[in-house]
Write a protein that holds these residues in place. Structure first.
Motif, PDB file in Angstrom:
ATOM      1  N   ARG A 191       0.651  -1.304   0.088  1.00 38.67           N
ATOM      2  CA  ARG A 191       0.085   0.109   0.033  1.00 38.67           C
ATOM      3  C   ARG A 191       1.226   1.254  -0.065  1.00 38.67           C
ATOM      4  NH1 ARG A 191      -5.286  -1.315   0.909  1.00 38.67           N
ATOM      5  NH2 ARG A 191      -5.776  -3.088   2.146  1.00 38.67           N
ATOM      6  N   LEU A 192       0.450   2.336  -0.509  1.00 40.19           N
ATOM      7  CA  LEU A 192       0.966   3.435  -0.482  1.00 40.19           C
ATOM      8  C   LEU A 192       1.164   4.156   0.860  1.00 40.19           C
ATOM      9  CD1 LEU A 192      -0.486   5.364  -3.899  1.00 40.19           C
ATOM     10  CD2 LEU A 192       1.981   4.456  -3.351  1.00 40.19           C
ATOM     11  N   SER A 193       2.191   4.687   1.068  1.00 42.91           N
ATOM     12  CA  SER A 193       2.232   5.492   2.204  1.00 42.91           C
ATOM     13  C   SER A 193       1.555   6.871   2.152  1.00 42.91           C
ATOM     14  CB  SER A 193       3.876   5.930   2.604  1.00 42.91           C
ATOM     15  OG  SER A 193       4.140   6.969   1.495  1.00 42.91           O
ATOM     16  N   PHE A 194       1.242   7.503   3.354  1.00 46.48           N
ATOM     17  CA  PHE A 194       0.289   8.515   3.676  1.00 46.48           C
ATOM     18  C   PHE A 194       0.896   9.639   2.623  1.00 46.48           C
ATOM     19  CE2 PHE A 194      -0.325  12.967   5.415  1.00 46.48           C
ATOM     20  CZ  PHE A 194      -1.725  12.810   5.232  1.00 46.48           C
ATOM     21  N   PHE A 195       2.542  10.059   2.687  1.00 44.15           N
ATOM     22  CA  PHE A 195       2.940  10.803   2.001  1.00 44.15           C
ATOM     23  C   PHE A 195       2.794  10.658   0.339  1.00 44.15           C
ATOM     24  CE2 PHE A 195       6.813  12.131  -0.285  1.00 44.15           C
ATOM     25  CZ  PHE A 195       6.979  13.495  -0.163  1.00 44.15           C
ATOM     26  N   LYS A 196       2.980   9.514  -0.081  1.00 48.17           N
ATOM     27  CA  LYS A 196       2.791   9.394  -1.579  1.00 48.17           C
ATOM     28  C   LYS A 196       1.290   9.404  -1.948  1.00 48.17           C
ATOM     29  CE  LYS A 196       7.046   6.556  -2.243  1.00 48.17           C
ATOM     30  NZ  LYS A 196       7.328   5.338  -2.806  1.00 48.17           N
ATOM     31  N   ASN A 197       0.562   9.026  -0.933  1.00 52.27           N
ATOM     32  CA  ASN A 197      -0.981   9.177  -1.362  1.00 52.27           C
ATOM     33  C   ASN A 197      -1.245  10.743  -1.585  1.00 52.27           C
ATOM     34  OD1 ASN A 197      -2.932   7.072  -1.660  1.00 52.27           O
ATOM     35  ND2 ASN A 197      -2.416   6.459   0.359  1.00 52.27           N
ATOM     36  N   ILE A 198      -0.630  11.447  -0.816  1.00 51.90           N
ATOM     37  CA  ILE A 198      -0.957  12.956  -0.917  1.00 51.90           C
ATOM     38  C   ILE A 198      -0.168  13.551  -2.112  1.00 51.90           C
ATOM     39  CG2 ILE A 198      -0.723  15.291   0.320  1.00 51.90           C
ATOM     40  CD1 ILE A 198      -2.955  13.397   1.353  1.00 51.90           C
ATOM     41  N   PHE A 199       1.169  13.386  -1.987  1.00 56.70           N
ATOM     42  CA  PHE A 199       1.715  14.096  -3.105  1.00 56.70           C
ATOM     43  C   PHE A 199       2.305  13.166  -4.364  1.00 56.70           C
ATOM     44  CE2 PHE A 199       3.013  15.802   1.056  1.00 56.70           C
ATOM     45  CZ  PHE A 199       2.904  16.998   0.906  1.00 56.70           C
ATOM     46  N   PHE A 200       1.814  12.087  -4.535  1.00 55.32           N
ATOM     47  CA  PHE A 200       1.822  11.501  -5.909  1.00 55.32           C
ATOM     48  C   PHE A 200       0.660  10.696  -6.027  1.00 55.32           C
ATOM     49  CE2 PHE A 200       6.118  11.951  -3.860  1.00 55.32           C
ATOM     50  CZ  PHE A 200       6.994  12.482  -4.956  1.00 55.32           C
ATOM     51  N   PRO A 201      -0.178  11.524  -6.296  1.00 49.95           N
ATOM     52  CA  PRO A 201      -1.587  10.680  -6.568  1.00 49.95           C
ATOM     53  C   PRO A 201      -1.593   9.512  -7.765  1.00 49.95           C
ATOM     54  CG  PRO A 201      -1.785  12.985  -7.307  1.00 49.95           C
ATOM     55  CD  PRO A 201      -0.485  12.812  -6.530  1.00 49.95           C
ATOM     56  N   LEU A 202      -0.724   9.971  -8.789  1.00 49.35           N
ATOM     57  CA  LEU A 202      -0.568   8.894  -9.789  1.00 49.35           C
ATOM     58  C   LEU A 202      -0.008   7.814  -9.436  1.00 49.35           C
ATOM     59  CD1 LEU A 202       0.822  11.131 -12.908  1.00 49.35           C
ATOM     60  CD2 LEU A 202      -1.570   9.978 -12.842  1.00 49.35           C
ATOM     61  N   MET A 203       0.646   7.605  -8.251  1.00 48.96           N
ATOM     62  CA  MET A 203       1.248   6.241  -8.074  1.00 48.96           C
ATOM     63  C   MET A 203      -0.111   5.206  -7.927  1.00 48.96           C
ATOM     64  SD  MET A 203       4.439   6.105  -7.801  1.00 48.96           S
ATOM     65  CE  MET A 203       4.544   4.717  -6.816  1.00 48.96           C
ATOM     66  N   LYS A 204      -1.188   5.952  -7.390  1.00 46.64           N
ATOM     67  CA  LYS A 204      -2.331   4.942  -7.664  1.00 46.64           C
ATOM     68  C   LYS A 204      -2.735   4.105  -8.683  1.00 46.64           C
ATOM     69  CE  LYS A 204      -4.851   7.685  -3.865  1.00 46.64           C
ATOM     70  NZ  LYS A 204      -5.807   8.214  -3.307  1.00 46.64           N
ATOM     71  N   LYS A 205      -2.399   4.789  -9.718  1.00 45.80           N
ATOM     72  CA  LYS A 205      -2.650   4.213 -11.183  1.00 45.80           C
ATOM     73  C   LYS A 205      -1.504   3.324 -11.282  1.00 45.80           C
ATOM     74  CE  LYS A 205      -2.619   5.539 -16.052  1.00 45.80           C
ATOM     75  NZ  LYS A 205      -2.476   6.675 -17.030  1.00 45.80           N
ATOM     76  N   PHE A 206      -0.391   3.758 -11.174  1.00 41.29           N
ATOM     77  CA  PHE A 206       1.084   3.186 -11.263  1.00 41.29           C
ATOM     78  C   PHE A 206       0.991   1.907 -11.064  1.00 41.29           C
ATOM     79  CE2 PHE A 206       3.201   7.383 -12.418  1.00 41.29           C
ATOM     80  CZ  PHE A 206       2.504   7.372 -13.861  1.00 41.29           C
ATOM     81  N   LEU A 207       0.748   1.606  -9.639  1.00 37.87           N
ATOM     82  CA  LEU A 207       1.007   0.489  -8.792  1.00 37.87           C
ATOM     83  C   LEU A 207       0.463  -0.763  -9.402  1.00 37.87           C
ATOM     84  CD1 LEU A 207       0.596   1.292  -4.828  1.00 37.87           C
ATOM     85  CD2 LEU A 207       2.899   0.738  -6.342  1.00 37.87           C
ATOM     86  N   PRO A 208      -1.136  -0.769  -9.982  1.00 36.26           N
ATOM     87  CA  PRO A 208      -1.596  -2.051 -10.356  1.00 36.26           C
ATOM     88  C   PRO A 208      -0.768  -2.340 -12.007  1.00 36.26           C
ATOM     89  CG  PRO A 208      -3.011  -0.260 -10.513  1.00 36.26           C
ATOM     90  CD  PRO A 208      -2.078   0.118  -9.624  1.00 36.26           C
ATOM     91  N   ILE A 209      -0.409  -1.298 -12.505  1.00 39.08           N
ATOM     92  CA  ILE A 209       0.465  -1.635 -13.857  1.00 39.08           C
ATOM     93  C   ILE A 209       1.517  -2.380 -13.470  1.00 39.08           C
ATOM     94  CG2 ILE A 209       1.530  -0.528 -15.685  1.00 39.08           C
ATOM     95  CD1 ILE A 209      -0.654   1.819 -15.603  1.00 39.08           C
ATOM     96  N   ASP A 210       2.279  -1.758 -12.513  1.00 39.74           N
ATOM     97  CA  ASP A 210       3.534  -2.249 -11.741  1.00 39.74           C
ATOM     98  C   ASP A 210       3.425  -3.887 -11.606  1.00 39.74           C
ATOM     99  OD1 ASP A 210       4.904  -0.029 -12.086  1.00 39.74           O
ATOM    100  OD2 ASP A 210       4.782   0.405  -9.944  1.00 39.74           O
ATOM    101  N   MET A 211       2.352  -4.098 -11.064  1.00 39.42           N
ATOM    102  CA  MET A 211       1.837  -5.275 -10.576  1.00 39.42           C
ATOM    103  C   MET A 211       1.524  -6.622 -11.801  1.00 39.42           C
ATOM    104  SD  MET A 211       2.267  -5.501  -7.161  1.00 39.42           S
ATOM    105  CE  MET A 211       1.664  -7.149  -7.264  1.00 39.42           C
ATOM    106  N   GLY A 212       1.002  -5.902 -12.761  1.00 34.57           N
ATOM    107  CA  GLY A 212       0.863  -6.489 -14.104  1.00 34.57           C
ATOM    108  C   GLY A 212       2.010  -6.772 -14.545  1.00 34.57           C
TER     109      GLY A 212
END
Length: 251
Positions: A191-212
């Motif tokens: 899961r994303l850290s609180f910091f990344k959730n706030i400052f890097f919102p695109l990471m929510k999109k990238f993580l499932p792509i990374d998992m693929g």
């Protein structure tokens, strides 16, 4: 079945950031198109389309200039980002096998008239072309990756999990964690850290792509060792640190 000839490429593939500005030979583009037509999806029920775009058809901040781009478009359904990563990594490895440089472009954007295709939404891009640097790594020691015991507690499947360990990910985040057994691997995403959730919102999109991408590497490794692998979404619990993604049944 994904071509197991891609397996050796996992151990030398690298992200290319410098490209020769001239276009590739048409024979390579033709071979690439043939490979695109044979891509194996993770989820067959999700409609996708892969398009080869020209050097002026992708832009955006932090975008890398290349003579060619591959954009993937998809229905927006559960698992579509996972599926997109799984599909496009097959092309990343194929290009590397052919001696062609490639780079995932998380921040790349197609021209406004290209952000949708046949009712499908744009997901992400690979830049590709003749590399203006070494196209392959010389040694596995050049990878900056977590150790096996940092990404998995599965025993007896080290050769398969090593392929996952070497998978590329956004900002080299390496979000995967595997539990279970060599015949039933339960795959999680950090899961994303609180910091990344706030400052890097695109990471929510990238993580499932990374998992693929990681699942693609696992599939290729399983094929290489003559194993059958099937991915299935099951009713497994997540926890505060890791989100359950999918289960790999291997025999």
């Amino acid at each position: 079945m994904i071509n197991s000839e891609l397996y050796p490429v996992i151990f030398k593939r690298k992200s290319i950031r410098k490209f020769v500005k001239e276009p590739l030979e048409e024979s390579i583009i033709k071979k690439l198109k043939g490979h695109i037509s044979k891509l194996e999806p993770l989820f067959e029920h999700i409609k996708t389309e892969v398009a080869i775009l020209g050097e002026n058809e992708i832009g955006g901040i932090f975008s890398i200039k290349a003579p060619h781009y591959i954009a993937i478009y998809s229905e927006e359904k559960e698992g579509h980002l996972l599926n997109a990563g799984y599909l496009l990594q097959q092309l990343d490895l194929f290009l590397s096998k052919e001696g062609v440089g490639a780079l995932w472009l998380g921040m790349g954007k197609p021209q406004e008239n290209l952000d949708a295709r046949n009712g499908l939404k744009y997901v992400i891009t690979l830049a590709f072309g003749k590399a203006d640097e070494e196209v392959h790594r010389n040694s596995i020691s050049e990878y900056k990756r977590k150790e096996l015991d940092e990404i998995s507690s599965v025993e007896g499947a080290e050769k398969l999990i090593e392929a996952v360990r070497l998978a590329p990910s956004s900002t080299n985040n390496q979000p995967w964690y595997l539990e279970g057994t060599e015949s039933e691997m339960i795959i999680y995403c950090k899961r994303l850290s609180f910091f990344k959730n706030i400052f890097f919102p695109l990471m929510k999109k990238f993580l499932p792509i990374d998992m693929g991408i990681a699942l693609c590497h696992l599939k290729i490794a399983a094929n290489n060792f003559g194993k059958e692998i099937k991915f299935k979404k099951e009713d497994k619990p997540s926890n505060k640190n890791y989100e359950y993604i999918i289960t790999a049944h291997i025999k």
